[in-house]
Motif scaffolding. Structure first.
Motif, PDB file in Angstrom:
ATOM      1  N   CYS A  53       0.826  -1.206   0.000  1.00 11.92           N
ATOM      2  CA  CYS A  53       0.000   0.000   0.000  1.00 11.92           C
ATOM      3  C   CYS A  53       0.861   1.257   0.000  1.00 11.92           C
ATOM      4  CB  CYS A  53      -0.930   0.007   1.214  1.00 11.92           C
ATOM      5  SG  CYS A  53      -2.132   1.342   1.104  1.00 11.92           S
ATOM      6  N   LYS A  55      -0.379   4.157   0.829  1.00 15.55           N
ATOM      7  CA  LYS A  55      -0.941   5.137   1.758  1.00 15.55           C
ATOM      8  C   LYS A  55      -0.517   4.845   3.197  1.00 15.55           C
ATOM      9  CE  LYS A  55      -4.701   7.314   0.313  1.00 15.55           C
ATOM     10  NZ  LYS A  55      -6.164   7.392   0.152  1.00 15.55           N
ATOM     11  N   ASN A  56      -0.960   5.756   4.062  1.00 16.04           N
ATOM     12  CA  ASN A  56      -0.426   5.705   5.419  1.00 16.04           C
ATOM     13  C   ASN A  56      -1.507   5.980   6.468  1.00 16.04           C
ATOM     14  OD1 ASN A  56       1.909   5.035   6.688  1.00 16.04           O
ATOM     15  ND2 ASN A  56       2.921   7.013   6.395  1.00 16.04           N
ATOM     16  N   CYS A  57      -2.720   5.470   6.212  1.00 17.35           N
ATOM     17  CA  CYS A  57      -3.857   5.722   7.102  1.00 17.35           C
ATOM     18  C   CYS A  57      -3.462   5.380   8.552  1.00 17.35           C
ATOM     19  CB  CYS A  57      -5.045   4.887   6.662  1.00 17.35           C
ATOM     20  SG  CYS A  57      -5.433   5.089   4.898  1.00 17.35           S
ATOM     21  N   TYR A  59      -4.949   4.230  11.042  1.00 20.69           N
ATOM     22  CA  TYR A  59      -5.596   3.121  11.743  1.00 20.69           C
ATOM     23  C   TYR A  59      -5.201   1.740  11.225  1.00 20.69           C
ATOM     24  CZ  TYR A  59      -8.324   4.409   7.631  1.00 20.69           C
ATOM     25  OH  TYR A  59      -8.685   4.782   6.365  1.00 20.69           O
ATOM     26  N   CYS A  60      -4.530   1.683  10.083  1.00 21.71           N
ATOM     27  CA  CYS A  60      -4.448   0.422   9.342  1.00 21.71           C
ATOM     28  C   CYS A  60      -3.056  -0.211   9.392  1.00 21.71           C
ATOM     29  CB  CYS A  60      -4.851   0.696   7.899  1.00 21.71           C
ATOM     30  SG  CYS A  60      -4.691  -0.743   6.826  1.00 21.71           S
ATOM     31  N   LEU A  62      -1.720  -2.111   7.281  1.00 22.89           N
ATOM     32  CA  LEU A  62      -1.055  -2.198   5.975  1.00 22.89           C
ATOM     33  C   LEU A  62      -0.379  -0.883   5.583  1.00 22.89           C
ATOM     34  CD1 LEU A  62      -3.547  -4.210   3.686  1.00 22.89           C
ATOM     35  CD2 LEU A  62      -2.081  -5.001   5.537  1.00 22.89           C
ATOM     36  N   ARG A  63      -0.490   0.136   6.421  1.00 23.92           N
ATOM     37  CA  ARG A  63       0.085   1.454   6.080  1.00 23.92           C
ATOM     38  C   ARG A  63       1.560   1.314   5.717  1.00 23.92           C
ATOM     39  NH1 ARG A  63       2.010   4.544  10.428  1.00 23.92           N
ATOM     40  NH2 ARG A  63       0.848   6.315   9.631  1.00 23.92           N
ATOM     41  N   GLY A  99      -4.175  -3.393  -0.858  1.00 26.51           N
ATOM     42  CA  GLY A  99      -3.703  -2.057  -0.528  1.00 26.51           C
ATOM     43  C   GLY A  99      -3.769  -1.197  -1.788  1.00 26.51           C
ATOM     44  N   GLU A 100      -3.568   0.096  -1.587  1.00 25.43           N
ATOM     45  CA  GLU A 100      -3.740   1.005  -2.736  1.00 25.43           C
ATOM     46  C   GLU A 100      -2.442   1.174  -3.531  1.00 25.43           C
ATOM     47  OE1 GLU A 100      -6.323   4.523  -2.174  1.00 25.43           O
ATOM     48  OE2 GLU A 100      -4.658   5.632  -3.075  1.00 25.43           O
TER      49      GLU A 100
HETATM   50 FE1  SF4 Z   1      -5.341   2.958   4.012  1.00 27.64          FE
HETATM   51 FE2  SF4 Z   1      -6.456   0.897   2.581  1.00 27.64          FE
HETATM   52 FE3  SF4 Z   1      -3.801   1.297   2.585  1.00 27.64          FE
HETATM   53 FE4  SF4 Z   1      -4.950   0.425   4.784  1.00 27.64          FE
HETATM   54  S1  SF4 Z   1      -4.868  -0.674   2.846  1.00 27.64           S
HETATM   55  S2  SF4 Z   1      -3.366   2.046   4.633  1.00 27.64           S
HETATM   56  S3  SF4 Z   1      -6.935   1.492   4.698  1.00 27.64           S
HETATM   57  S4  SF4 Z   1      -5.383   2.714   1.797  1.00 27.64           S
END
Ligand code: SF4
Ligand code: SAH
Length: 369
Positions: A53, A55-57, A59-60, A62-63, A99-100
């Motif tokens: 992924c 991204k770096n949300c 809460y997640c 997988l960040r 993941g994104e």
């Molecule tokens: Fe955000 Fe989705 Fe990546 Fe988790 S998998 S960090 S929720 S974008």
């Protein structure tokens, strides 16, 4: 009689802890579900094909800053093989989740995989691959995906800003939901429930947001902590009982407010309680997404703590699930897409002449052993 709840009533229900009152709420929502869907429960086989992924949300698990996580990406052959087993077992639809990533190699990989899956299985395909350009969404739609799930996470821009880094944008995410609708997908959204700092009013607004956005599917579930993430540290008043209650109340209220949409009883409910998903069905949900990711990979799809991944065989998984669903008076249906009735009503209103068709899909359904 519990009718269509307005904002004030939504807030009141979200603050209620009285068991008797909540039983009545769940019964009313289940009755609405029966009116629109009968006792049917449709399955979507969930394939978590990559945990990489960008991204770096906050809460997640997988960040991208979670450097301790072993990253994987399944090959196209592995995805197709997994889907074929689902198809042979009688599932009508799968969800491809990851993941994104937005790079061309990934976009092309998904496009090719979807095209191949359609050709080789004709399963209904839902994608859950985050924020993409309209062009990418269009390519994947043209390849044969017909549903897309993009949770807004919270409909409050202020709360959104507290659970994401500054370069993650609420308005972009919202615009993506519009773009998906414009292209013709059956569109799903959803939120995390019981986030730090989230109020009953925020959650009531989430349900009104689903209604305003006129979505076809809802995939929402309780927020669950992951120790390796920044949000876990600010999560002080966390209780399993509260997360579960709020998760079920949100399902029931959403069913009452949006009667003909598909609502999933998600994995987060199962993580909180061994019968959490069946409780979700009793509160008005009509979809379950059994995780069919191969075990070797599923254990690394580490969104939050305690997430169950498949250990039993494929046949056992479905038999066990069907039995548990039957025990709560509902019935798993095989060999159908189980599309959202709301989508067809919406398209008819728009005067559309062609909508993505619904066809029986499985060999079992077609009488092929
Ligand atoms: Fe955000 Fe989705 Fe990546 Fe988790 S998998 S960090 S929720 S974008
Ligand atoms: N990357 C894509 C899809 C995979 S993440 C996306 O973000 O849209 C799928 C969902 O997992 C997210 O939408 C989020 O709602 C959920 N999720 C992530 N971390 C979570 C947590 N700690 N608790 C509960 N749900 C979580």
């Amino acid at each position: 009689m519990i009718g269509l709840p307005n904002k004030r009533e939504l807030v009141q229900w979200l603050q209620t802890t009285d068991h008797r009152a909540l039983s009545e709420l769940f019964a009313a929502a289940l009755e609405v579900k029966h009116r629109y869907f009968g006792h049917k429960v449709h399955l979507r086989g969930l394939i978590e094909f990559s945990n990489i992924c960008r991204k770096n949300c906050y809460y997640c698990g997988l960040r991208r800053d979670n450097l301790s996580l072993r990253r994987y990406q399944m090959t196209a052959d592995e995805i197709v093989e997994c889907a074929q087993r689902a198809h042979m077992a009688g599932l009508g639809s799968i969800v491809l989740q990851a993941g994104e990533r937005c790079d061309e190699a990934f976009v092309q990989f998904v496009e090719d995989a979807v095209r191949r899956l359609k050709r080789e299985t004709n399963l209904g395909i839902t994608l859950c691959l985050g924020e993409q350009t309209a062009e990418t969404y269009r390519r994947w739609f043209d390849a044969g995906a017909h549903r897309y799930l993009l949770r807004i996470e919270t409909s409050s821009p202020e709360l959104y800003a507290t659970i994401h880094p500054p370069d993650h944008s609420y308005s972009t995410r919202r615009a993506c939901v519009f773009a998906l609708r414009e292209i013709g997908y059956q569109v799903g959204t959803g939120v995390m429930i019981g986030l730090p700092g989230q109020t009953a009013e925020n959650l009531a607004d989430d349900i009104l947001f689903f209604d305003e956005m006129d979505v076809d599917m809802i995939g929402m579930g309780p927020y669950l902590r992951h120790a390796g993430t920044p949000l876990a540290a600010s999560c002080t008043d966390y209780s399993v009982e509260r997360q579960l209650r709020l998760g079920l109340v949100m399902i029931a209220l959403t069913r009452l407010r949006l009667p003909d949409v598909n609502i999933a009883a998600t994995m987060a409910l199962l993580t909180l309680h061994p019968r959490g998903r069946e409780m979700g069905l009793k509160a008005g949900a009509n979809i379950i997404m059994p995780n069919i990711t191969p075990t070797d990979y599923g254990q690394y799809y580490d969104l939050y703590e305690g997430r169950p991944y498949r250990e039993e065989g494929f046949g056992e998984l479905l038999e066990d699930l069907s039995r548990k669903v039957r025990e709560v008076g509902e019935e798993v249906v095989f060999g159908e897409y189980g599309d959202s009735p709301h989508y067809f009503a919406r398209m008819r209103c728009k005067g559309a002449t062609t909508v993505r068709s619904v066809a029986p899909t499985s060999r079992r359904h077609a009488g092929v052993p």
